[in-house]
Design an enzyme around this catalytic site. Structure first.
Site, PDB file in Angstrom:
ATOM      1  N   TRP A  12       0.756  -1.306  -0.027  1.00 12.40           N
ATOM      2  CA  TRP A  12       0.209   0.121   0.086  1.00 12.40           C
ATOM      3  C   TRP A  12       0.739   1.214   0.058  1.00 12.40           C
ATOM      4  CZ3 TRP A  12      -3.889   1.745  -2.068  1.00 12.40           C
ATOM      5  CH2 TRP A  12      -4.663   2.747  -1.697  1.00 12.40           C
ATOM      6  N   LYS A 163     -13.746  -4.708   8.933  1.00 12.61           N
ATOM      7  CA  LYS A 163     -14.475  -5.422   7.731  1.00 12.61           C
ATOM      8  C   LYS A 163     -13.125  -6.477   7.366  1.00 12.61           C
ATOM      9  CE  LYS A 163     -10.867  -3.683   4.987  1.00 12.61           C
ATOM     10  NZ  LYS A 163      -9.900  -4.626   4.322  1.00 12.61           N
TER      11      LYS A 163
HETATM   12  N1  LIG Z   1      -2.395  -3.601   0.471  1.00 12.94           N
HETATM   13  C1  LIG Z   1      -3.528  -3.081   0.310  1.00 12.94           C
HETATM   14  O1  LIG Z   1      -4.323  -3.155  -0.616  1.00 12.94           O
HETATM   15  C2  LIG Z   1      -3.898  -2.024   1.421  1.00 12.94           C
HETATM   16  C3  LIG Z   1      -5.061  -0.993   1.192  1.00 12.94           C
HETATM   17  C4  LIG Z   1      -5.413  -0.249   2.326  1.00 12.94           C
HETATM   18  C5  LIG Z   1      -4.975  -0.319   3.395  1.00 12.94           C
HETATM   19  N2  LIG Z   1      -4.017  -1.212   3.820  1.00 12.94           N
HETATM   20  C6  LIG Z   1      -3.216  -1.364   5.056  1.00 12.94           C
HETATM   21  O2  LIG Z   1      -2.044  -0.482   4.933  1.00 12.94           O
HETATM   22  C7  LIG Z   1      -1.096  -1.234   5.965  1.00 12.94           C
HETATM   23  C8  LIG Z   1      -0.069  -1.744   5.333  1.00 12.94           C
HETATM   24  O3  LIG Z   1      -0.474  -2.706   4.305  1.00 12.94           O
HETATM   25  P1  LIG Z   1       0.377  -3.495   3.040  1.00 12.94           P
HETATM   26  O4  LIG Z   1      -0.091  -3.949   2.179  1.00 12.94           O
HETATM   27  O5  LIG Z   1       1.522  -2.190   2.548  1.00 12.94           O
HETATM   28  O6  LIG Z   1       1.383  -4.471   3.858  1.00 12.94           O
HETATM   29  P2  LIG Z   1       2.901  -5.015   3.655  1.00 12.94           P
HETATM   30  O7  LIG Z   1       2.815  -6.231   4.291  1.00 12.94           O
HETATM   31  O8  LIG Z   1       2.825  -5.075   1.952  1.00 12.94           O
HETATM   32  O9  LIG Z   1       3.736  -3.963   4.239  1.00 12.94           O
HETATM   33  C9  LIG Z   1       3.780  -3.632   5.447  1.00 12.94           C
HETATM   34  C10 LIG Z   1       4.784  -2.573   5.704  1.00 12.94           C
HETATM   35  O10 LIG Z   1       4.839  -1.974   7.228  1.00 12.94           O
HETATM   36  C11 LIG Z   1       6.549  -2.058   7.297  1.00 12.94           C
HETATM   37  N3  LIG Z   1       6.754  -2.400   8.738  1.00 12.94           N
HETATM   38  C12 LIG Z   1       6.439  -3.322   9.418  1.00 12.94           C
HETATM   39  N4  LIG Z   1       6.899  -3.475  10.551  1.00 12.94           N
HETATM   40  C13 LIG Z   1       7.649  -2.066  10.811  1.00 12.94           C
HETATM   41  C14 LIG Z   1       8.391  -1.439  11.599  1.00 12.94           C
HETATM   42  N5  LIG Z   1       8.659  -1.829  12.968  1.00 12.94           N
HETATM   43  N6  LIG Z   1       8.848  -0.395  11.103  1.00 12.94           N
HETATM   44  C15 LIG Z   1       8.830   0.238  10.045  1.00 12.94           C
HETATM   45  N7  LIG Z   1       8.085  -0.549   9.225  1.00 12.94           N
HETATM   46  C16 LIG Z   1       7.476  -1.423   9.540  1.00 12.94           C
HETATM   47  C17 LIG Z   1       7.080  -2.989   6.295  1.00 12.94           C
HETATM   48  O11 LIG Z   1       8.442  -2.877   6.401  1.00 12.94           O
HETATM   49  C18 LIG Z   1       6.332  -2.723   5.116  1.00 12.94           C
HETATM   50  O12 LIG Z   1       6.887  -1.781   4.482  1.00 12.94           O
HETATM   51  C19 LIG Z   1      -1.884  -2.413   6.622  1.00 12.94           C
HETATM   52  O13 LIG Z   1      -2.547  -1.989   7.587  1.00 12.94           O
HETATM   53  C20 LIG Z   1      -3.229  -2.606   5.524  1.00 12.94           C
HETATM   54  O14 LIG Z   1      -4.278  -3.227   6.252  1.00 12.94           O
HETATM   55  C21 LIG Z   1      -3.328  -2.048   2.761  1.00 12.94           C
HETATM   56  O1  LIG Z   2      -5.619  -7.356   1.160  1.00 11.02           O
HETATM   57  P1  LIG Z   2      -6.279  -6.952   2.382  1.00 11.02           P
HETATM   58  O2  LIG Z   2      -7.100  -8.106   3.117  1.00 11.02           O
HETATM   59  O3  LIG Z   2      -5.468  -6.366   3.372  1.00 11.02           O
HETATM   60  O4  LIG Z   2      -7.290  -5.811   1.991  1.00 11.02           O
HETATM   61  C1  LIG Z   2      -6.684  -4.871   1.438  1.00 11.02           C
HETATM   62  C2  LIG Z   2      -7.522  -3.505   1.572  1.00 11.02           C
HETATM   63  O5  LIG Z   2      -7.959  -3.172   3.164  1.00 11.02           O
HETATM   64  C3  LIG Z   2      -8.960  -3.314   0.800  1.00 11.02           C
HETATM   65  O6  LIG Z   2      -9.477  -1.987   0.939  1.00 11.02           O
END
Ligand SMILES: NC(=O)c1ccc[n+]([C@@H]2O[C@H](COP(=O)([O-])OP(=O)(O)OC[C@H]3O[C@@H](n4cnc5c(N)ncnc54)[C@H](O)[C@@H]3O)[C@@H](O)[C@H]2O)c1
Ligand SMILES: O=P(O)(O)OC[C@H](O)CO
Length: 305
Positions: A12, A163
């Site tokens: 993200w 969710k």
């Molecule tokens: N991927 C999606 O579609 C999406 C969309 C909306 C919201 N989110 C939310 O965004 C957040 C991140 O999701 P993601 O998909 O990027 O996950 P991911 O697993 O791809 O990445 C997680 C990130 O967090 C970092 N991180 C973890 N522990 C850390 C620490 N101690 N210090 C610094 N950085 C740290 C990691 O290095 C990495 O960059 C989550 O809470 C997720 O629910 C994700």
């Molecule tokens: O891949 P998920 O289940 O963490 O969903 C990603 C986002 O939260 C969708 O909005």
């Protein structure tokens, strides 16, 4: 031109770095493995976006506290999780650490893989400081990303967080091939469960009917791109949670959120029947089939919305 710093180079964070650069603003993407230091991209930043997973929020807050963050810098949080120790949301943690900064929650039905493909999506920028939410709206709005604003950051954040628990349940539902009627019943009952929790925690009920609530529930519960959905699907296939998480190699916040939610609901006596079955399944107390049966055999009652 504004200066935007994204913290967290995961799925993200990387997508948000691309979206943020569409208007010619200066974008810095920082992660733990970056070769440049954090201070160099924090100093002078108009907006700092925290895109780390829940387990990284505490460490990221501590890193920023050690630097001189200007009170004019807007902090945007996109993490969808709950802190296991305090049960607080990420925006509450950020606001507590930086009481003089405006905090904006950015959340909606935003599967990063679709957004990276350039497919259109909408989201919500929510803050008690509406001017800050509008600034984030202007930065992120583009022909593929439509940003709405509201003044209920907690409700917006809880929609995206809760969710994930139901996305696990939806994955189970599809993995067991329970059909469209069952899936529809599950999602429809999920919404009042989310609202019940949200309202008790201080959120507005109507926020859950918007993009960050119902919108994200529909997206996440209907897409194999969702990691939380894939957790449920894998459990229905008989895989262990450990194996599923190993195969994912990415964050599925719903696992931790379910555990924190049960703790919170027990202490506050909130009825969360679907989440409770997800909890029992994740913790190996029951099978996916038993979880379905438990929900079907609950005491008969009026349809309370
Ligand atoms: N991927 C999606 O579609 C999406 C969309 C909306 C919201 N989110 C939310 O965004 C957040 C991140 O999701 P993601 O998909 O990027 O996950 P991911 O697993 O791809 O990445 C997680 C990130 O967090 C970092 N991180 C973890 N522990 C850390 C620490 N101690 N210090 C610094 N950085 C740290 C990691 O290095 C990495 O960059 C989550 O809470 C997720 O629910 C994700
Ligand atoms: O891949 P998920 O289940 O963490 O969903 C990603 C986002 O939260 C969708 O909005």
């Amino acid at each position: 031109m504004q200066s935007l710093t994204i913290l967290g180079g995961g799925a993200w964070g990387s997508a948000l770095a691309n979206l943020g650069g569409k208007k010619g603003d200066r974008v810095n993407l920082w992660s733990r493995s970056s070769s440049f230091n954090l201070e160099s991209v924090i100093t002078g930043a108009d907006v700092v976006v925290s895109a780390v997973s829940m387990k990284g929020v505490g460490a990221t807050v501590d890193r920023l506290l050690a630097l001189e963050l200007s009170p004019d810098t807007i902090i945007v949080t996109v993490t969808k999780g709950l802190d296991p120790a305090s049960t607080r949301t990420p925006s509450q943690i950020w606001q507590n650490a930086f009481p003089n900064n405006s905090i904006v929650v950015l959340s909606g039905p935003n599967l990063s893989e679709e957004i990276q493909q350039g497919l259109p999506a909408a989201t919500v920028a929510a803050s008690l400081d509406l001017a800050a939410a509008k600034q984030v709206q202007n930065i992120y709005s583009s022909d593929i990303f439509r940003v709405y604003v509201n003044e209920d950051p907690l409700g917006t954040e809880l929609g995206g967080t809760l969710k994930n628990v139901f996305a696990i349940a939806a994955g189970v539902c599809d993995g067991l091939q329970l059909g469209t009627n069952a899936k529809s019943a599950l999602l429809t009952r999920a919404l009042p469960e989310m609202i019940r929790v949200g309202v008790r925690l201080g959120a507005r009920a109507e926020t859950f009917y918007g993009l960050s609530g119902l919108g994200d529930l529909l997206a996440t519960c209907n897409s194999p791109l969702s990691r939380n959905y894939r957790v449920g699907f894998g459990l229905a296939e008989g895989k262990s949670l450990e194996q599923i998480l190993h195969e994912l190699q990415s964050t599925a916040e719903g696992v931790n959120t379910t555990n924190v939610l049960i703790d919170l609901a027990d202490r506050r006596e909130i009825e969360i029947p679907v989440s409770r079955q997800v909890y029992r399944l994740l913790n190996g107390e029951i099978t996916a089939e038993q979880a379905v049966l438990s929900l079907m055999e609950r005491t008969l009652k009026p349809e309370i919305l």
